[in-house]
Design a protein around this motif. Sequence first.
Motif, mmCIF file in Angstrom:
data_model
loop_
_atom_site.group_PDB
_atom_site.id
_atom_site.type_symbol
_atom_site.label_atom_id
_atom_site.label_comp_id
_atom_site.label_asym_id
_atom_site.label_seq_id
_atom_site.Cartn_x
_atom_site.Cartn_y
_atom_site.Cartn_z
ATOM 1 N N VAL A 1 -46.386 3.381 -20.056
ATOM 2 C CA VAL A 1 -45.603 2.495 -20.902
ATOM 3 C C VAL A 1 -46.473 1.315 -21.338
ATOM 4 O O VAL A 1 -47.153 0.697 -20.518
ATOM 5 N N LEU A 2 -46.455 0.977 -22.628
ATOM 6 C CA LEU A 2 -47.187 -0.166 -23.154
ATOM 7 C C LEU A 2 -46.210 -1.274 -23.501
ATOM 8 O O LEU A 2 -45.114 -1.031 -23.984
ATOM 9 N N PHE A 3 -46.601 -2.513 -23.236
ATOM 10 C CA PHE A 3 -45.775 -3.662 -23.511
ATOM 11 C C PHE A 3 -46.486 -4.562 -24.504
ATOM 12 O O PHE A 3 -47.703 -4.504 -24.659
ATOM 13 N N SER A 4 -45.716 -5.414 -25.163
ATOM 14 C CA SER A 4 -46.277 -6.404 -26.064
ATOM 15 C C SER A 4 -46.350 -7.735 -25.325
ATOM 16 O O SER A 4 -45.356 -8.175 -24.753
ATOM 17 N N TYR A 5 -47.526 -8.374 -25.328
ATOM 18 C CA TYR A 5 -47.709 -9.623 -24.604
ATOM 19 C C TYR A 5 -48.044 -10.753 -25.561
ATOM 20 O O TYR A 5 -48.879 -10.597 -26.449
ATOM 21 N N HIS A 6 -47.363 -11.873 -25.365
ATOM 22 C CA HIS A 6 -47.571 -13.075 -26.166
ATOM 23 C C HIS A 6 -47.863 -14.214 -25.208
ATOM 24 O O HIS A 6 -47.042 -14.539 -24.357
ATOM 25 N N ILE A 7 -49.036 -14.826 -25.353
ATOM 26 C CA ILE A 7 -49.422 -15.920 -24.479
ATOM 27 C C ILE A 7 -49.977 -17.062 -25.334
ATOM 28 O O ILE A 7 -50.265 -16.873 -26.516
ATOM 29 N N ALA A 8 -50.082 -18.232 -24.753
ATOM 30 C CA ALA A 8 -50.606 -19.388 -25.470
ATOM 31 C C ALA A 8 -51.804 -19.943 -24.706
ATOM 32 O O ALA A 8 -51.847 -19.885 -23.478
ATOM 33 N N ILE A 9 -52.784 -20.456 -25.449
ATOM 34 C CA ILE A 9 -53.940 -21.084 -24.800
ATOM 35 C C ILE A 9 -54.044 -22.519 -25.309
ATOM 36 O O ILE A 9 -53.716 -22.811 -26.458
ATOM 37 N N PRO A 10 -54.515 -23.434 -24.455
ATOM 38 C CA PRO A 10 -54.486 -24.856 -24.795
ATOM 39 C C PRO A 10 -55.618 -25.289 -25.718
ATOM 40 O O PRO A 10 -56.673 -24.663 -25.785
ATOM 41 N N ASP A 29 -51.055 -5.028 -11.215
ATOM 42 C CA ASP A 29 -50.044 -4.179 -10.576
ATOM 43 C C ASP A 29 -49.501 -3.138 -11.551
ATOM 44 O O ASP A 29 -49.336 -1.966 -11.194
ATOM 45 N N LEU A 30 -49.237 -3.550 -12.795
ATOM 46 C CA LEU A 30 -48.730 -2.614 -13.799
ATOM 47 C C LEU A 30 -49.766 -1.564 -14.172
ATOM 48 O O LEU A 30 -49.424 -0.424 -14.491
ATOM 49 N N LEU A 31 -51.030 -1.953 -14.138
ATOM 50 C CA LEU A 31 -52.110 -1.035 -14.517
ATOM 51 C C LEU A 31 -52.674 -0.261 -13.325
ATOM 52 O O LEU A 31 -53.582 0.533 -13.483
ATOM 53 N N ASP A 32 -52.116 -0.513 -12.151
ATOM 54 C CA ASP A 32 -52.570 0.141 -10.916
ATOM 55 C C ASP A 32 -54.059 -0.097 -10.693
ATOM 56 O O ASP A 32 -54.830 0.825 -10.442
ATOM 57 N N PHE A 174 -57.105 -6.205 -19.387
ATOM 58 C CA PHE A 174 -55.940 -6.895 -19.946
ATOM 59 C C PHE A 174 -55.936 -6.630 -21.446
ATOM 60 O O PHE A 174 -56.972 -6.797 -22.085
ATOM 61 N N PRO A 175 -54.833 -6.226 -22.067
ATOM 62 C CA PRO A 175 -53.525 -5.955 -21.474
ATOM 63 C C PRO A 175 -53.271 -4.472 -21.203
ATOM 64 O O PRO A 175 -52.180 -4.089 -20.821
ATOM 65 N N PHE A 176 -54.286 -3.603 -21.421
ATOM 66 C CA PHE A 176 -54.110 -2.178 -21.128
ATOM 67 C C PHE A 176 -55.434 -1.631 -20.631
ATOM 68 O O PHE A 176 -56.485 -2.250 -20.781
ATOM 69 N N SER A 177 -55.379 -0.455 -20.026
ATOM 70 C CA SER A 177 -56.568 0.126 -19.419
ATOM 71 C C SER A 177 -57.346 0.986 -20.402
ATOM 72 O O SER A 177 -56.760 1.770 -21.159
ATOM 73 N N SER A 178 -58.659 0.859 -20.370
ATOM 74 C CA SER A 178 -59.500 1.707 -21.216
ATOM 75 C C SER A 178 -59.578 3.140 -20.684
ATOM 76 O O SER A 178 -60.176 4.001 -21.324
ATOM 77 N N ASP A 179 -58.981 3.404 -19.534
ATOM 78 C CA ASP A 179 -58.871 4.782 -19.062
ATOM 79 C C ASP A 179 -57.953 5.582 -19.978
ATOM 80 O O ASP A 179 -58.071 6.802 -20.078
#
Length: 197
Positions: A1-10, A29-32, A174-179
Motif C-alpha cells: 500500500v502506498l500513502f501520500s505524505y505532506h510535510i513542512a520544513i522550516p 515500520d511501514l516499510l519493514d 522515505f517515503p517508499f522502498s526502492s525494492d
Amino acid sequence: VLFSYHIAIPYLKDLAAPLKSKPLLDLCDLLDEEKFADLSLGWNEEGIAGKAVIHKPFKESLFPAYEKGDSLELFISTREIKKGSATRFCHHFVFLAGEVQGIQAQEVTRFRSEDSHPLCSASDLTIQCHAEKESYELRFQISENALHGFDPEQFPKLYFAYRVNRSKAKPQHFPFSSDRFDMLANPSLWASITLQR
C-alpha cells in the motif's frame, strides 16, 4: 500500500547555521526496515540545507557504485509532479560519507533526452561529515543554482524522497522502498514538502 505524505520544513536565516529542526517522519515500520538514520531539512532563498544522523559506524564510501557504500541519496523536484517519469525539474543528488577520488557530493540525475539539462556543478553542493565511533553525521547544502526551477515565491512546494545506503547492509528509505519502485523513475510517489516561512 502506498500513502501520500505532506510535510513542512522550516525557513532558515542561514543555511550554514546548525540545523535544529525535527527529523522527518519515520516510515521504517511501514516499510519493514531497520531504522538507523534521522534526516532533517530546512530552506531559504539560497537553497536547501540538511542533516543526516546515521546511528551506525562509518565503514566505506564508493563511487560510482555509491548505493553499495555509506551514502545519502536525495531526490527533489521543484515542481508539482503529474506524471510518473522524471522531468527537467527532478534532481538526484548523492552525498558520500567519505571522499572517493575527489568526489563527495554530486548530482547523478538521469534524464530522458527531451527533459535533459546540464547537471549542477560540484561547487553548488557542500558536505561535511563528522564521524564518531558508533555513528556519523552528514551536514549538506544544495545551492539554488543546483535546483533547476527553484522558485519558492511562485512554487512553495517541493517533492522529495531519500535513501540512506550503508556498506553491506540494507538501506533506509522515505517515503517508499526502492525494492518495489525505482525512486528516480517514480517522482509522482515522492512526498510533498511545503516550504514554511
